[in-house]
Design a protein around this motif. Structure first.
Motif, PDB file in Angstrom:
ATOM      1  N   TRP A 222      -5.391   0.178 -15.150  1.00  0.00           N
ATOM      2  CA  TRP A 222      -4.353  -0.515 -14.394  1.00  0.00           C
ATOM      3  C   TRP A 222      -3.845  -1.764 -15.113  1.00  0.00           C
ATOM      4  CZ3 TRP A 222      -6.905  -0.313  -8.880  1.00  0.00           C
ATOM      5  CH2 TRP A 222      -6.727   0.973  -8.343  1.00  0.00           C
TER       6      TRP A 222
ATOM      7  N   LEU B 232       0.097  -1.899 -15.550  1.00  0.00           N
ATOM      8  CA  LEU B 232       0.875  -2.142 -14.332  1.00  0.00           C
ATOM      9  C   LEU B 232       0.650  -3.555 -13.803  1.00  0.00           C
ATOM     10  CD1 LEU B 232      -0.625  -1.702 -11.239  1.00  0.00           C
ATOM     11  CD2 LEU B 232      -0.882   0.533 -12.212  1.00  0.00           C
TER      12      LEU B 232
ATOM     13  N   THR C 154      -8.775  -3.724  -3.736  1.00  0.00           N
ATOM     14  CA  THR C 154      -8.455  -2.307  -3.657  1.00  0.00           C
ATOM     15  C   THR C 154      -8.827  -1.802  -2.266  1.00  0.00           C
ATOM     16  OG1 THR C 154     -10.614  -1.647  -4.524  1.00  0.00           O
ATOM     17  CG2 THR C 154      -8.833  -1.924  -6.120  1.00  0.00           C
TER      18      THR C 154
ATOM     19  N   GLY D 116      -6.256   2.413  -4.017  1.00  0.00           N
ATOM     20  CA  GLY D 116      -5.148   1.743  -4.698  1.00  0.00           C
ATOM     21  C   GLY D 116      -5.245   0.235  -4.573  1.00  0.00           C
ATOM     22  N   LEU D 117      -4.392  -0.439  -5.302  1.00  0.00           N
ATOM     23  CA  LEU D 117      -4.353  -1.899  -5.249  1.00  0.00           C
ATOM     24  C   LEU D 117      -3.756  -2.385  -3.933  1.00  0.00           C
ATOM     25  CD1 LEU D 117      -3.019  -2.693  -8.833  1.00  0.00           C
ATOM     26  CD2 LEU D 117      -5.246  -3.348  -7.907  1.00  0.00           C
TER      27      LEU D 117
ATOM     28  N   ASP E  20       2.325   2.488  -7.682  1.00  0.00           N
ATOM     29  CA  ASP E  20       1.999   2.949  -9.038  1.00  0.00           C
ATOM     30  C   ASP E  20       0.491   3.113  -9.212  1.00  0.00           C
ATOM     31  OD1 ASP E  20       4.679   2.948  -9.682  1.00  0.00           O
ATOM     32  OD2 ASP E  20       4.587   1.117 -10.910  1.00  0.00           O
ATOM     33  N   SER E  21      -0.294   2.203  -8.635  1.00  0.00           N
ATOM     34  CA  SER E  21      -1.750   2.273  -8.794  1.00  0.00           C
ATOM     35  C   SER E  21      -2.319   3.545  -8.169  1.00  0.00           C
ATOM     36  CB  SER E  21      -2.432   1.040  -8.191  1.00  0.00           C
ATOM     37  OG  SER E  21      -2.430   1.063  -6.778  1.00  0.00           O
TER      38      SER E  21
ATOM     39  N   THR F 238      -1.920   6.298 -10.842  1.00  0.00           N
ATOM     40  CA  THR F 238      -2.362   5.958 -12.191  1.00  0.00           C
ATOM     41  C   THR F 238      -3.874   5.893 -12.210  1.00  0.00           C
ATOM     42  OG1 THR F 238      -0.372   4.609 -12.492  1.00  0.00           O
ATOM     43  CG2 THR F 238      -2.190   4.223 -14.025  1.00  0.00           C
TER      44      THR F 238
ATOM     45  N   GLU G  33      -7.305   4.649 -12.718  1.00  0.00           N
ATOM     46  CA  GLU G  33      -7.830   3.295 -12.878  1.00  0.00           C
ATOM     47  C   GLU G  33      -8.660   3.172 -14.154  1.00  0.00           C
ATOM     48  OE1 GLU G  33     -10.490  -0.052 -10.501  1.00  0.00           O
ATOM     49  OE2 GLU G  33     -10.064   1.855  -9.505  1.00  0.00           O
TER      50      GLU G  33
ATOM     51  N   GLY H 250      -5.507   4.979 -17.339  1.00  0.00           N
ATOM     52  CA  GLY H 250      -4.072   4.721 -17.282  1.00  0.00           C
ATOM     53  C   GLY H 250      -3.189   5.959 -17.298  1.00  0.00           C
TER      54      GLY H 250
END
Length: 139
Positions: free
Chosen positions: A28, A31, A53, A57-58, A89-90, A93, A95, A98
């Motif tokens: 990550w 991003l 998180t 996700g973030l 996006d997280s 993607t 972790e 990427g």
């Protein structure tokens, strides 16, 4: 009425994205770097109110900004758009590396969590190279 002035850059920097980047996987990093630069373009003294998180996700919240005691709604809207994009996006993607990925369940037994991962990183390294139980090796 007293006005609220922005904190100096020096103290704001200790509450910006780079401080938290090491708390998540290296996949990550790109991003988070994009988010950091996007927030810097809005306000060099931006501050992160919460970072973590959840559900794989973030989850990031930028602190509100006040100019001469007035809430800056335009900044809030733009900062939220940037953090929303990074959060989305997280979730797509990995972790760890990427590469494109998705939210997957990790762990076993009573300890299970969600994490964004790609097809390669979702499988533990020992399982990728080992033959499945009961499979015969090369002949």
């Amino acid at each position: 009425m007293a006005s609220t002035t922005p904190e100096p850059s020096r103290s704001a920097a200790v509450r910006q994205i780079p401080v938290w980047a090491a708390t998540v996987g290296p996949g990550w990093a790109a991003l988070l770097d994009r988010l950091h630069h996007g927030l810097l373009a809005l306000d060099a003294d931006y501050r992160i109110e919460s970072f973590g998180t959840k559900f794989g996700g973030l989850r990031i919240t930028v602190a509100d900004r006040f100019i001469e005691g007035e809430f800056d709604g335009e900044f809030a809207d733009r900062a939220t758009a940037l953090t929303d994009a990074a959060e989305t996006d997280s979730e797509h993607t990995c972790e760890a590396c990427g590469e494109p990925g998705r939210i997957r369940l990790r762990g076993d037994g009573p300890r299970v969590w969600m994490q964004a991962s790609c097809g390669n990183c979702r499988v533990p390294a020992f399982s990728r190279s080992a033959s499945p139980p009961g499979a015969s090796g090369p002949t």
